[in-house]
Design a protein around this motif. Structure first.
Motif, PDB file in Angstrom:
ATOM      1  N   GLY A 476       0.785  -1.229   0.000  1.00  0.00           N
ATOM      2  CA  GLY A 476       0.000   0.000   0.000  1.00  0.00           C
ATOM      3  C   GLY A 476       0.812   1.273   0.000  1.00  0.00           C
ATOM      4  N   VAL A 477       2.133   1.181  -0.159  1.00  0.00           N
ATOM      5  CA  VAL A 477       2.951   2.387  -0.280  1.00  0.00           C
ATOM      6  C   VAL A 477       2.495   3.160  -1.521  1.00  0.00           C
ATOM      7  N   GLU A 478       2.345   4.477  -1.377  1.00  0.00           N
ATOM      8  CA  GLU A 478       1.877   5.307  -2.490  1.00  0.00           C
ATOM      9  C   GLU A 478       2.997   6.209  -2.995  1.00  0.00           C
ATOM     10  N   SER A 479       3.114   6.295  -4.306  1.00  0.00           N
ATOM     11  CA  SER A 479       4.077   7.180  -4.965  1.00  0.00           C
ATOM     12  C   SER A 479       3.288   8.214  -5.756  1.00  0.00           C
ATOM     13  N   ILE A 480       3.513   9.495  -5.458  1.00  0.00           N
ATOM     14  CA  ILE A 480       2.696  10.573  -6.042  1.00  0.00           C
ATOM     15  C   ILE A 480       3.612  11.644  -6.618  1.00  0.00           C
ATOM     16  N   VAL A 481       3.370  12.053  -7.858  1.00  0.00           N
ATOM     17  CA  VAL A 481       4.050  13.199  -8.459  1.00  0.00           C
ATOM     18  C   VAL A 481       3.023  14.317  -8.596  1.00  0.00           C
ATOM     19  N   THR A 482       3.332  15.468  -8.018  1.00  0.00           N
ATOM     20  CA  THR A 482       2.395  16.591  -7.979  1.00  0.00           C
ATOM     21  C   THR A 482       2.980  17.793  -8.708  1.00  0.00           C
ATOM     22  N   LYS A 483       2.135  18.466  -9.489  1.00  0.00           N
ATOM     23  CA  LYS A 483       2.542  19.695 -10.179  1.00  0.00           C
ATOM     24  C   LYS A 483       2.062  20.890  -9.370  1.00  0.00           C
ATOM     25  N   LEU A 484       2.986  21.776  -9.053  1.00  0.00           N
ATOM     26  CA  LEU A 484       2.714  22.964  -8.253  1.00  0.00           C
ATOM     27  C   LEU A 484       3.003  24.190  -9.104  1.00  0.00           C
ATOM     28  N   ILE A 485       2.080  25.139  -9.164  1.00  0.00           N
ATOM     29  CA  ILE A 485       2.288  26.318 -10.000  1.00  0.00           C
ATOM     30  C   ILE A 485       2.264  27.555  -9.117  1.00  0.00           C
ATOM     31  N   TYR A 486       3.350  28.331  -9.190  1.00  0.00           N
ATOM     32  CA  TYR A 486       3.503  29.544  -8.395  1.00  0.00           C
ATOM     33  C   TYR A 486       3.580  30.747  -9.336  1.00  0.00           C
ATOM     34  N   SER A 487       3.117  31.888  -8.861  1.00  0.00           N
ATOM     35  CA  SER A 487       3.103  33.089  -9.696  1.00  0.00           C
ATOM     36  C   SER A 487       4.472  33.741  -9.783  1.00  0.00           C
ATOM     37  N   SER A 488       5.441  33.284  -9.011  1.00  0.00           N
ATOM     38  CA  SER A 488       6.764  33.904  -9.050  1.00  0.00           C
ATOM     39  C   SER A 488       7.817  32.941  -8.548  1.00  0.00           C
ATOM     40  N   GLN A 489       9.069  33.261  -8.873  1.00  0.00           N
ATOM     41  CA  GLN A 489      10.181  32.476  -8.373  1.00  0.00           C
ATOM     42  C   GLN A 489      10.349  32.633  -6.876  1.00  0.00           C
ATOM     43  N   ILE A 552       6.531  26.503 -12.754  1.00  0.00           N
ATOM     44  CA  ILE A 552       5.841  25.214 -12.722  1.00  0.00           C
ATOM     45  C   ILE A 552       6.791  24.211 -12.089  1.00  0.00           C
ATOM     46  N   CYS A 553       6.410  23.707 -10.926  1.00  0.00           N
ATOM     47  CA  CYS A 553       7.295  22.864 -10.129  1.00  0.00           C
ATOM     48  C   CYS A 553       6.697  21.476  -9.958  1.00  0.00           C
ATOM     49  N   PHE A 554       7.560  20.535  -9.625  1.00  0.00           N
ATOM     50  CA  PHE A 554       7.144  19.157  -9.408  1.00  0.00           C
ATOM     51  C   PHE A 554       7.793  18.628  -8.137  1.00  0.00           C
ATOM     52  N   VAL A 555       7.048  17.787  -7.442  1.00  0.00           N
ATOM     53  CA  VAL A 555       7.577  17.131  -6.252  1.00  0.00           C
ATOM     54  C   VAL A 555       7.114  15.682  -6.276  1.00  0.00           C
ATOM     55  N   HIS A 556       7.985  14.802  -5.840  1.00  0.00           N
ATOM     56  CA  HIS A 556       7.678  13.376  -5.749  1.00  0.00           C
ATOM     57  C   HIS A 556       7.487  13.046  -4.271  1.00  0.00           C
ATOM     58  N   SER A 557       6.311  12.566  -3.916  1.00  0.00           N
ATOM     59  CA  SER A 557       5.985  12.291  -2.516  1.00  0.00           C
ATOM     60  C   SER A 557       5.672  10.814  -2.347  1.00  0.00           C
ATOM     61  N   THR A 558       6.119  10.260  -1.228  1.00  0.00           N
ATOM     62  CA  THR A 558       5.835   8.865  -0.902  1.00  0.00           C
ATOM     63  C   THR A 558       5.028   8.819   0.383  1.00  0.00           C
ATOM     64  N   ARG A 559       3.848   8.252   0.274  1.00  0.00           N
ATOM     65  CA  ARG A 559       2.992   8.091   1.452  1.00  0.00           C
ATOM     66  C   ARG A 559       3.262   6.736   2.087  1.00  0.00           C
ATOM     67  N   TYR A 560       3.269   6.667   3.403  1.00  0.00           N
ATOM     68  CA  TYR A 560       3.698   5.483   4.146  1.00  0.00           C
ATOM     69  C   TYR A 560       5.150   5.159   3.813  1.00  0.00           C
ATOM     70  N   PHE A 561       5.977   6.195   3.782  1.00  0.00           N
ATOM     71  CA  PHE A 561       7.366   6.029   3.347  1.00  0.00           C
ATOM     72  C   PHE A 561       8.211   5.288   4.357  1.00  0.00           C
ATOM     73  N   SER A 562       7.736   5.223   5.607  1.00  0.00           N
ATOM     74  CA  SER A 562       8.552   4.618   6.655  1.00  0.00           C
ATOM     75  C   SER A 562       7.668   3.777   7.556  1.00  0.00           C
ATOM     76  N   SER A 563       8.277   2.792   8.195  1.00  0.00           N
ATOM     77  CA  SER A 563       7.545   1.981   9.159  1.00  0.00           C
ATOM     78  C   SER A 563       7.290   2.747  10.445  1.00  0.00           C
ATOM     79  N   GLU A 564       7.811   3.946  10.532  1.00  0.00           N
ATOM     80  CA  GLU A 564       7.613   4.776  11.712  1.00  0.00           C
ATOM     81  C   GLU A 564       7.639   6.224  11.263  1.00  0.00           C
ATOM     82  N   SER A 565       6.772   7.069  11.828  1.00  0.00           N
ATOM     83  CA  SER A 565       6.665   8.439  11.343  1.00  0.00           C
ATOM     84  C   SER A 565       7.971   9.204  11.488  1.00  0.00           C
TER      85      SER A 565
END
Length: 889
Positions: A476-489, A552-565
């Motif tokens: 059930g580990v989740e791998s997510i790529v999210t696109k984030l858009i900001y109005s400025s650097q 336009i930015c991207f981040v790779h997030s893993t949910r349940y990435f560890s056996s402990e928070s």
């Protein structure tokens, strides 16, 4: 319109800078019963709620100090009558809209003399008879709190003077609440910091006293009081009346209303209706109620460390040995049965020193070691706590094993097992990279990112439990790529600082993009990820239609990435925690457009001493949602070199763009030399290469310097003050903003000078009833510069041996950004030049503004009429060139 033109590459104008906003993230909400709204936790679940009369650290202020959080934002009358406020210069009633509220004098701040100020009351007695000025039983003397202070419009809480400034509710000694004044105290910038909280479940509570009645709204929405009940409904508001006869504030609650609260930027308004001489309120506690959208995971662990207790009961006297065994399968599939303890009598709270870590079930067995006797072995556990140090802190684990195990042994090693686990010990590392070599992209283009998810990264340094077996992951580990858009650097820079860390926040909450947040790809692993494995992949996306300079930015997030928070590993309960990779960004650039109205575009002709050459026309196009946008000429294009990108025949005039991709479709009036018999245009057809022996007309010959007046250029030239006629100079000079009246025409023939235009040149917009009244300006120079603040030029621009630069405020094209040369330029008149440098960055926006031009060159009818009238007055019309055409039958 005639041009000898040089188009610079205008493909990458990027970057915007706007103020920096700080983003803060908080940990998750824990609600014991998610179906019931409970008090949320300040600082964890929300922020921005403050008591009255305290500083940012929560410490009580002194009197006559501005409250740093609450403002007195408004005063109004319930019946719509005028409010009355004393002159601020008298230091009586001071009211500043949207200014900090003022803390009030309380008991111990100044004694009796503070109360009696020229016969004006600064407190109201808590019974009708107590209006004696020297009596100490005043509301704000009685109601004093050690952690908060009353606030009002001044330090005495004075509302009005019954003689010089009566409250509308005061009518000959009678108090009419329906006509009273209302003071609005406002608290802004309240944020909900936990994305697991159901916003529709949020309610508000305050411990509050006020003089006299209170009504509350959130984000402009009137809240419904639930405790205590409503006292009155006045002006459509629900008012509650605090009881300030004691020194304890009462808790009032306002029910949750769906759609009222938002994630951030919440505003609370407390309306205080005051019906006598004083006004004020005190809030000694304030908070929110709410519930989580999902129950939180358990934080207890079954796996390790652990303890057990053994109690022995025997039919015979003597020692009964009890063997405790751990049975498990390791990550290589090998079965183990390890003796973890042998006991010959009753023992309690025995620790298991070996820390078992396996992604398979772990079984503990208890048995009588003897084979000859029938004995009973009873195992007790209950709940016990066990603390262990990790090298950085101490973690306490609580375990509840079954209450009793009865183990019967009769000449055999039978036992009743206890199974726990699996006991995971893993940690994943996520990473992301952009596959493009450049960090600049255009709207509509595709972007690809490469992602990796690695198990057991740098485990010798990152896992405190060194030496414990490392396991594969849970399912059930989740791998997510999210696109984030900001109005400025500036905003994306803040987001980058929040990457490479674990967090309770989802990607959108963690990085808070101000324009858009979308999931590009997501995957849930239905099988465990093996030890030391690396999972690689790509995520594809398209650049959204957002303003140039956006990131336009991207981040790779893993949910349940560890056996402990905390990432320490070894826990069976895997908390709902993310690990966010670094944030990688592209900056959106734009391609400015140019439009030519009322004429043609001609390049490569002889012009003065400049000989004809093969000059190409090359501009860029953009495709958004299948529609093409680009630069265009109203009529024809005659280019001695190739033509690409530029549309003719008003091709891109539609603000919605063209549904085409073939250049032939937007080149209907682009002239080309083709082979005899070839009548079609294809994608491989070379457009342009249209040669002609004609030259660009020499306008300067019509206005020779020999007949010109000397132009005074010492302080810059204001054409408004120059009389009609022909002028010349050999000096470089500037032309200021000028207005040309009806009937005035000015020709400046300065072939050796560089002219810089620093202000708009505008013809009179009055009605013209005769051709002789047409205003006109002709500027002939070696070079013509136009600075960035110029938006309109009504003039001919002729640079026979030099250039026309539409924005000379920047030294070169590499200095251009979306905030430089960003004003649209319109030139009304013919433009002839050896080179034309297009430097404006305006336009090329989003949506229907995608085709907005940076420069417009408009050959209006007034130039034709004025030139024709001049030729008529000269007594002849010169034929520039002729063509002999075949007879037509």
């Amino acid at each position: 319109m005639l041009f000898n033109i040089h188009f610079e590459n205008k493909s990458k104008y990027i970057y915007l800078v706007i103020p920096l906003f700080i983003l803060i993230f908080f940990s998750s909400l824990v609600v014991a019963n998610p179906a019931h709204a409970e008090d949320l936790r300040n600082g964890t679940d929300y922020s921005g709620l403050y008591k009255t009369g305290v500083n940012s650290s929560g410490n009580k202020l002194g009197y006559n100090e501005p409250d740093p959080h609450w403002t007195l934002s408004k005063i109004y009358n319930v019946a719509g009558l005028p409010t009355c406020q004393d002159n601020p210069t008298t230091n009586k009633t001071v009211y500043y809209p949207n200014s900090p509220a003022t803390t009030v004098v309380e008991r111990g701040d100044g004694g009796v003399n503070v109360i009696n100020d020229n016969g004006l009351m600064i407190g109201v007695g808590y019974s009708a008879a107590l209006f004696t000025y020297d009596d100490h039983s005043w509301v704000w003397w009685t109601q004093v709190n050690p952690s908060a202070r009353w606030i009002s419009q001044n330090m005495k809480g004075r509302h009005f003077h019954t003689v010089s400034c009566p409250d509308p509710s005061y009518n000959g000694g009678n108090i009419t609440a329906e006509k009273a004044n209302v003071f609005v105290f406002t608290l802004k910038n309240i944020a909900i910091n936990n994305n697991k909280i159901d916003l529709n479940s949020i309610g508000l509570f305050m411990n509050i006293d006020a003089d006299n009645w209170v009504s509350v709204s959130v984000n402009g929405n009137l809240m419904t009081p639930t405790s205590p009940t409503i006292n009155n409904t006045i002006d459509g508001k629900k008012w509650v009346s605090p009881d300030f006869t004691t020194n304890e504030t009462s808790r009032f609650e306002w029910a949750a209303s769906p759609g009222v609260f938002k994630q951030s930027g919440n505003t609370i308004e407390v309306h205080v209706l005051s019906t006598l001489t004083n006004v004020g309120m005190i809030v000694t506690n304030i908070g929110l109620t709410g519930s989580a959208t999902e129950p939180p995971p358990s934080v207890a662990s079954e796996c390790w460390p652990r303890k057990y207790s053994v109690s022995v009961s025997s039919d015979y006297y003597g020692v009964v040995p009890v063997v405790v065994t751990a049975n498990y399968i390791d990550e290589n599939g090998a079965y183990h049965s390890d003796v973890v303890g042998v006991h010959s009598s009753s023992v309690s709270n025995v620790p298991i020193d070996k820390k078992y870590s396996t992604s398979h079930n772990l079984t503990f067995s208890f048995r009588d070691a003897r084979t000859r006797y029938k004995q009973i072995v009873v195992v007790y556990a209950g709940c016990s706590s066990y603390s262990t140090g990790t090298g950085e802190d101490t973690v306490t684990h609580t375990f509840c094993w079954p209450t009793k195990y009865a183990i019967v042994t009769d000449a055999a090693r039978s036992y009743s097992p206890m199974t726990v686990g699996p006991c995971y010990n893993y940690r994943l590392k996520t990473d992301i990279n952009l596959t493009s070599a450049t960090n600049a992209v255009e709207v509509g283009t595709g972007i690809m990112t490469s992602t990796t998810l690695t198990d057991r990264p740098n485990h010798l340094t990152e896992l405190p439990h060194i030496g414990y077996p490392h396991t594969r992951t849970k399912v059930g580990v989740e791998s997510i790529v999210t696109k984030l858009i900001y109005s400025s650097q500036a905003l994306s820079t803040v987001a980058k600082s929040l990457g490479n860390q674990h967090s309770d926040n989802s990607p959108c909450s963690q990085f808070s993009p101000d324009l858009r947040c979308t999931s590009v790809s997501s995957k849930t692993y239905s099988s465990p990820i093996a030890v030391d494995a690396t999972m690689s992949g790509n995520a594809n996306s398209e650049v959204d239609d957002v303003p140039a300079g956006s990131d336009i930015c991207f981040v790779h997030s893993t949910r349940y990435f560890s056996s402990e928070s905390t990432g320490n590993g070894g826990e069976v309960n895997n908390e709902d925690v993310y690990y966010h990779s670094k944030v990688v960004c592209h900056t959106v650039y734009k391609k400015p457009r140019v439009q030519i109205w009322g004429g043609d575009l001609i390049t490569g002709r002889s012009f003065g001493s400049t000989m004809a050459s093969a000059n190409e026309v090359s501009t860029s196009t953009s495709i958004k949602s299948g529609r093409m946008y680009g630069s265009w000429v109203e009529y024809g294009i005659f280019a001695s070199g190739t033509v690409s990108g530029m549309g003719s025949g008003s091709a891109f005039v539609n603000s919605l763009g063209l549904n085409v991709s073939n250049q032939c479709d937007y080149s209907k009036l682009t002239f080309a030399n083709t082979k005899i018999g070839s009548t079609s245009c294809t994608n491989t057809t070379a457009l342009g290469n249209y040669s002609s022996g004609s030259t660009i007309p020499d306008v300067s010959a019509t206005f020779p310097t020999s007949i010109a007046n000397s132009l005074n250029t010492s302080d810059g030239v204001d054409l408004s003050n120059v009389a009609t006629g022909v002028y010349t100079t050999n000096s470089d000079f500037t032309i200021k903003g000028s207005s040309i009246t009806l009937g005035k025409w000015i020709v400046i023939n300065a072939p050796n000078s560089t002219v810089t235009i620093t202000g708009d040149i505008n013809y009179s917009n009055e009605f013209i009833d005769h051709v002789n009244k047409i205003p006109q300006v002709v500027i002939i120079a070696k070079n013509i510069n136009i600075i960035d603040n110029v938006g309109n030029i009504d003039s001919w621009l002729i640079a026979k041996n030099g250039y026309v630069n539409t924005c000379s405020s920047v030294p070169n094209i590499s200095s251009l950004t979306t905030v430089t040369c960003s004003k649209q330029l319109i030139v009304h008149g013919p433009v002839m030049a050896k080179k034309l440098y297009l430097r404006r960055t305006y336009g090329s926006g989003v949506g229907t503004n995608s085709g907005e031009p940076a420069e417009i060159f408009d050959l209006r009818t007034d130039a034709y009429l004025w030139a024709a009238n001049r030729a008529k007055d000269a007594g002849s019309i010169q034929t520039v060139y002729t063509f002999e055409l075949p007879p037509r039958f």
